[in-house]
Enzyme design. Structure first.
Site, short mmCIF file in Angstrom:
data_model
loop_
_atom_site.label_atom_id
_atom_site.label_comp_id
_atom_site.label_asym_id
_atom_site.label_seq_id
_atom_site.Cartn_x
_atom_site.Cartn_y
_atom_site.Cartn_z
N GLY A 183 38.01 32.85 28.61
CA GLY A 183 38.34 32.80 29.92
C GLY A 183 37.07 32.30 30.88
O GLY A 183 35.69 32.98 30.87
N GLN A 185 32.90 33.17 39.39
CA GLN A 185 31.65 32.77 38.38
C GLN A 185 31.30 30.58 38.81
O GLN A 185 29.90 30.66 37.86
CB GLN A 185 32.25 32.69 37.11
CG GLN A 185 32.58 33.41 36.17
CD GLN A 185 33.14 33.88 35.10
OE1 GLN A 185 33.50 33.82 34.44
NE2 GLN A 185 31.96 34.18 33.89
N CYS A 219 29.99 36.98 27.88
CA CYS A 219 30.42 36.04 29.35
C CYS A 219 29.71 35.43 29.93
O CYS A 219 28.86 34.98 29.33
CB CYS A 219 30.37 37.63 30.46
SG CYS A 219 30.55 36.60 32.55
N LEU A 220 30.35 33.89 30.34
CA LEU A 220 29.96 32.91 29.80
C LEU A 220 29.15 33.07 31.49
O LEU A 220 28.25 32.14 31.81
CB LEU A 220 30.86 31.67 30.57
CG LEU A 220 31.83 31.16 29.65
CD1 LEU A 220 32.77 30.79 30.50
CD2 LEU A 220 31.30 30.62 28.20
N HIS A 259 38.71 41.30 32.63
CA HIS A 259 37.67 41.07 32.43
C HIS A 259 37.71 40.28 33.60
O HIS A 259 36.36 40.54 34.66
CB HIS A 259 36.65 41.04 31.16
CG HIS A 259 35.69 39.94 31.11
ND1 HIS A 259 34.72 40.62 30.61
CD2 HIS A 259 34.75 38.39 31.54
CE1 HIS A 259 33.62 40.04 31.14
NE2 HIS A 259 33.58 38.06 31.65
N GLU A 260 37.75 39.34 33.79
CA GLU A 260 38.00 38.25 34.85
C GLU A 260 38.48 38.84 36.23
O GLU A 260 37.70 38.59 37.21
CB GLU A 260 38.77 36.88 33.92
CG GLU A 260 38.64 36.18 32.71
CD GLU A 260 37.42 36.01 33.23
OE1 GLU A 260 36.61 35.79 34.36
OE2 GLU A 260 37.12 35.76 31.86
N HIS A 308 35.38 39.85 37.61
CA HIS A 308 35.20 38.83 38.71
C HIS A 308 35.01 38.65 39.90
O HIS A 308 34.33 38.82 40.94
CB HIS A 308 34.46 37.63 38.14
CG HIS A 308 33.77 37.63 36.57
ND1 HIS A 308 32.47 37.59 37.23
CD2 HIS A 308 34.59 37.53 35.11
CE1 HIS A 308 31.86 37.68 35.44
NE2 HIS A 308 32.85 37.42 34.85
#
Length: 168
Positions: A46, A51, A92-93, A134-135, A138
């Site tokens: 994701g 991000q 997480c990236l 989660h996204e 962000h």
């Protein structure tokens, strides 16, 4: 398509609240394509536009191992169908190398636009539900580390800052 740079915690730009997309045009579609390329290369499941330092309400997700189910959520709005919490080890990236258990509602309903601007509504559960929540965090300027204790969050911050200095 292009690989985009992923911001890493504690970069303050990750705390910027994303604004709604008013029109799905070729620029947004190119962003979606670039986000998929970036997410797959990272690799991740994701990615929110925030991000990659584009503060628009755009999310891409593909939880399949073979990249066979790419999903796009533009201006997602969720409601909780069942407030039973599921515990998942999230990564997480933007927080590379760390995985921590976070509790989130398992069953949600989302209304969003797809890559072409068509509005859809559907129920999501399991990993897809968790990933979307989660996204969306962000897009609100929130990270999964915000769910952790201050001590854990500070340890992660210190390690990532140290790693970033070694790369620069």
């Amino acid at each position: 398509m292009a690989l985009l740079s992923i911001l890493e915690f504690p970069d303050p730009r990750l705390r910027t609240r994303a604004v709604a997309v008013t029109q799905v045009d070729s620029r947004i579609q190119q962003l979606v394509d670039d986000m998929f390329e970036t997410m797959y290369a990272a690799p991740g499941i994701g990615l929110a536009a925030s991000q990659v330092d584009v503060h628009r309400r755009v999310i891409v997700i593909d939880i399949t191992e073979d990249h066979s189910n790419p999903r796009v959520f533009i201006n997602p709005e969720i409601s909780i169908i069942d407030d039973t919490l599921g515990r998942y080890d999230e990564g997480c990236l933007s927080v590379p190398g760390f995985y921590e258990t976070v509790e989130r509602p398992s069953l949600i309903e989302v209304t969003a636009m797809d890559r072409d601007g068509a509005i859809f509504t559907e129920q999501l559960d399991g990993l897809m539900s968790i990933c979307l929540q989660h996204e969306i965090d962000h897009l609100e300027g929130k990270l999964f580390v915000d769910y952790l204790s201050p001590l854990k969050r500070q340890r992660i911050r210190s390690k990532l800052v140290k790693d970033q200095k070694h790369r620069d």
